[in-house]
Design a protein around this motif. Sequence first.
Motif, short mmCIF file in Angstrom:
data_model
loop_
_atom_site.label_atom_id
_atom_site.label_comp_id
_atom_site.label_asym_id
_atom_site.label_seq_id
_atom_site.Cartn_x
_atom_site.Cartn_y
_atom_site.Cartn_z
N ILE A 127 5.00 1.71 -6.14
CA ILE A 127 4.27 0.83 -7.06
C ILE A 127 2.77 1.03 -6.92
CG2 ILE A 127 3.78 -1.59 -7.64
CD1 ILE A 127 6.59 -2.31 -6.85
N ILE A 128 2.25 0.96 -5.69
CA ILE A 128 0.79 1.02 -5.47
C ILE A 128 0.38 2.46 -5.25
CG2 ILE A 128 -1.10 0.20 -4.04
CD1 ILE A 128 0.68 -2.17 -3.28
N LYS A 129 -0.47 2.93 -6.11
CA LYS A 129 -0.96 4.31 -5.98
C LYS A 129 -2.17 4.37 -5.07
CE LYS A 129 0.68 5.32 -10.64
NZ LYS A 129 0.29 5.64 -12.02
N SER A 130 -3.03 3.36 -5.14
CA SER A 130 -4.21 3.32 -4.27
C SER A 130 -4.69 1.88 -4.16
CB SER A 130 -5.34 4.20 -4.84
OG SER A 130 -5.73 3.74 -6.13
N ALA A 131 -5.43 1.55 -3.07
CA ALA A 131 -5.97 0.22 -2.86
C ALA A 131 -7.21 0.33 -1.99
CB ALA A 131 -4.94 -0.68 -2.20
N TRP A 132 -8.26 -0.47 -2.31
CA TRP A 132 -9.48 -0.45 -1.52
C TRP A 132 -10.24 -1.76 -1.69
CZ3 TRP A 132 -8.74 1.82 -6.15
CH2 TRP A 132 -9.65 1.56 -7.17
N MET A 133 -11.09 -2.07 -0.72
CA MET A 133 -11.94 -3.27 -0.73
C MET A 133 -13.37 -2.89 -1.03
SD MET A 133 -10.10 -6.01 0.01
CE MET A 133 -11.32 -7.18 0.57
N GLU A 134 -14.04 -3.72 -1.84
CA GLU A 134 -15.43 -3.44 -2.18
C GLU A 134 -16.17 -4.76 -2.31
OE1 GLU A 134 -17.73 -1.55 -5.95
OE2 GLU A 134 -16.06 -0.37 -5.14
N ILE A 163 -6.57 -9.40 2.64
CA ILE A 163 -8.00 -9.33 2.31
C ILE A 163 -8.90 -9.84 3.43
CG2 ILE A 163 -7.51 -9.61 -0.13
CD1 ILE A 163 -8.47 -12.50 0.10
N ARG A 164 -8.31 -10.16 4.63
CA ARG A 164 -9.13 -10.78 5.66
C ARG A 164 -10.20 -9.85 6.21
NH1 ARG A 164 -7.51 -9.44 10.88
NH2 ARG A 164 -5.66 -8.12 10.97
N TYR A 199 -14.01 -7.80 -2.71
CA TYR A 199 -13.09 -7.78 -3.84
C TYR A 199 -12.01 -6.72 -3.57
CZ TYR A 199 -16.32 -10.52 -6.70
OH TYR A 199 -17.12 -11.51 -7.20
N LEU A 200 -10.77 -7.00 -3.92
CA LEU A 200 -9.68 -6.04 -3.77
C LEU A 200 -9.48 -5.31 -5.10
CD1 LEU A 200 -7.18 -4.90 -2.20
CD2 LEU A 200 -5.87 -6.72 -3.32
N PHE A 201 -9.39 -3.98 -5.03
CA PHE A 201 -9.10 -3.17 -6.21
C PHE A 201 -7.87 -2.32 -5.90
CE2 PHE A 201 -13.61 -4.08 -6.36
CZ PHE A 201 -13.80 -4.45 -7.68
N ASN A 215 -12.75 -6.68 5.48
CA ASN A 215 -13.40 -5.88 4.44
C ASN A 215 -13.31 -4.38 4.75
OD1 ASN A 215 -14.25 -7.95 2.74
ND2 ASN A 215 -16.05 -8.38 4.01
N ALA A 216 -13.10 -4.03 6.02
CA ALA A 216 -13.09 -2.61 6.41
C ALA A 216 -11.68 -2.10 6.67
CB ALA A 216 -13.94 -2.42 7.66
N ALA A 217 -10.68 -2.77 6.13
CA ALA A 217 -9.29 -2.36 6.38
C ALA A 217 -9.01 -1.01 5.74
CB ALA A 217 -8.33 -3.42 5.82
N SER A 218 -8.09 -0.25 6.35
CA SER A 218 -7.73 1.08 5.85
C SER A 218 -6.88 0.95 4.59
CB SER A 218 -6.95 1.85 6.91
OG SER A 218 -5.70 1.21 7.16
N GLU A 219 -6.75 2.07 3.86
CA GLU A 219 -5.98 2.06 2.63
C GLU A 219 -4.51 1.81 2.90
OE1 GLU A 219 -5.28 4.71 -1.42
OE2 GLU A 219 -6.34 5.58 0.29
N GLU A 220 -3.97 2.40 4.00
CA GLU A 220 -2.55 2.19 4.32
C GLU A 220 -2.29 0.72 4.63
OE1 GLU A 220 -0.02 4.24 4.09
OE2 GLU A 220 -1.45 5.66 3.20
#
Length: 835
Positions: free
Chosen positions: A115-122, A52-53, A125-127, A55-60
């Motif tokens: 396990i993880i289908k998708s992940a994103w930062m907003e 989470i460090r 917050y991590l979703f 905020n603009a990290a890619s999904e992969e």
Amino acid sequence: MNLWALIPLIGFVTFTALFIIVLQQTRKHVDRVFAIFLSTSAIWSFVTFMMIRNNAASEEYLKFWNSLVIAAIPLVAVTYYHFVRSYTGKPAGLMVYLGYIFTLITLVLGLTSKIIKSAWMENGYLFHDIKPWEYILAAVLVPILALTLTMLIRKYRNSKDPADRNRTMYLIIGWSILVLISYVTPFTPVLVGLPTDHIGNIANALIITYTITRLNLLDIRFVIRRSLAYSLLVLVSAGIIIGSFLFSREYFQEYQFVAMLIVTLFVLILVLFFVRPLVRISQTAVDRLFYGDSYISRETLLAFSSRMSNIIELNQLADAMLAPVCNALRITQARLLFQENGGGNFVTHFTYPEDPKGEALSFSLDNPMVALLQKENDPVDLKQIDSLPQLKGLWEVDRTRLINSGLEFLHPIKSREKLIGILALGKKQNNRLYLSEDIELIKSMSNQAGILIDNARMYSQAVIWANTDGLTELYNHRHFHELLDREIARGARFGSIFSLILLDIDHFKTFNDNYGHLTGDEVLRNVGRCIETSIRSVDMAFRYGGEEFAIILPSTRLNDAYKVAERIRNTIEAKASPGTIPVTVSLGVSTWPIDGMTKQDIISRADTALFQAKQSGRNRVVLSSEVTKGQTSLIGSELESKERAVSIIYALAATVDAKDHYTYGHSKKVSQYAVNMAEALGFPPQKIATIRSAGLLHDIGKIAVPDSILNKAGPLTDDEWEPLKAHPELGMEILKHVIDLVNCLPAILHHHEHYDGSGYPGGLKGEEIPIEARVLTIADTYDAITSVRPYRNQLTPQEALDELRRCAGTQFDPELVKLFCKAIERSLPRHIEIE
């Protein structure tokens, strides 16, 4: 950089530091397993930080680190469960190995995108979408956490060691914080997606580190109490400050900022000024909530040293220790053991609550328990008596006695590193267990008590030396007068009696002249020992002076005292002689209050009896009742004059009335009623004077009746009636030695006889009862039933007269009742009602 990433970063630094600290002491298996838990927690914090460090990290990028985080979460739970199993003394077990396998499977599936289908930062917050793995993880984590708590609770309940229970309670609280913050708050809508779960794990790890690295932990109850106290203070302070903000905003709108600043500063100054009293008040409130009715006793023990610093009486110190410690800790019993004669075996000197039938606890100086207590400063837990190697040499009889004694702890009391006493503590009420806090309280009190008890014992020894004759080791002449005064005061207060024996060695001067003073001293010592072996523990023996001895026998009548005197005489004749030299003694016996009310009376009567024993051939016992009339005293004391004796008797009668405020003035009123009847009967002046004195003295025998019987509100038992029914006879015994009062004796002895023969003490009937006694009976009854009494209602004068008429012919002489009723009824209109 995402600011929320600081939480896992702090966690990583904390876990790494704790890991390094714990590595310094990994000799125990539990320490090594805990190090594994810290390392996995550090890994979890690190991968969370990396995830989470940015905020603009890619999904992969997010999916890769998120897969590691998902695998680290069950890994931390499994290693924590592994640590608790090791702490409770259990091997790793199947559940631990299955947990590690599950973690590995989760890692492999996560890295292969299963396990993880998708992940994103907003917005920091991590979703992510990991369904259904969130339910699978919950199904694994909940049983592991539940088993962890179950093991800790079971260990807490099964452990008997207060320190071990305290340590386990720390871990239970750590588990509670971990679950509350790490596994509950993340499901709170506002916190979803934030790394707050690391806060609970950090707190738990800090608690565990403190627990396993510290030998002596602060008692957890103390920590909780102080936390609550300071939380209460913070809440009050915060409430005051917030209230000041609202007040200034409401009433100083125009100068809102300046007003808020001034009010806030003023409130802060007030809080700082009153912080100490506020802390004290909040701590007191919390402590009272925790301890309830035992709070005051605990405070007494905590301030034991300052409260007891001026007390030098050993019995007062014992009272100040035993009663509060029983009440504060809610224990069944407490005992104090000291050495006999300052250097012998340790024996029970004080017990709370007192149990006369209880077996006294004692330890010889060579007992292994004494050696252990001398060496240790901590209490010995009697539940571990079979596992302590220092007690292997304990005799089986001592071991059985300790186990059956109802005691749980023995605590050494030391002064200058020397064992001077033993504090024995019983089991807790309702079979509760001792807490670590309880043990610390006992240790604190015992450490404070050591020097105080040592000083008190030295003072007590000095008092004994001051009151003891150096040659015979009996009490000395000065202490004889002190204790005799005390016995007289006790007898006057509680209605008890006692006897006095005076003893003189026959031909002792000739003995000294023929055999020398060294042999004479040996005889005196032998006589002292013979006296001690012939009397009870409550009796008191004294060297009265030279070859004279005295013995005070509490609660002993004259005939029983005679038996004791004979036993002493026979013992001395058989055992006191050094070699073949014969030693005999003469003894005189008197009894209080029969032989007099003053100290001089009792001593004089016993001394006169002793003189007659000497004159009658020696080596014999003479009672005061056997003294020849006009016999002179051995030490030249004269008996009181008749006038003084009479004045003492009347003073005693007033004392009897004063014993019971319900009957105060009773004797004086009975005397007046009886005189009125005697005058109506036409008695001569001498007989009227006799009845007047008899009325005043008729209850003098009640001096021997305890206050508890005289003042009892309910009906008396058969045992309680016995001393009360004996008071006419005792009154006669007291008065028969005063020649001027001899004529009063028939009336006093028989004033409880009934006309039909059902009274006491002689069961006399009708005209057999002396007329003075029949008059006195009516006067006594009338005053009694018209007076306030605790066991019945007061009658009016007319009701009382009706009662006398009803009992005429059975209890009272019917002719005298008629005469008395007429006399009273004539004066009834002007009769003064009795209070």
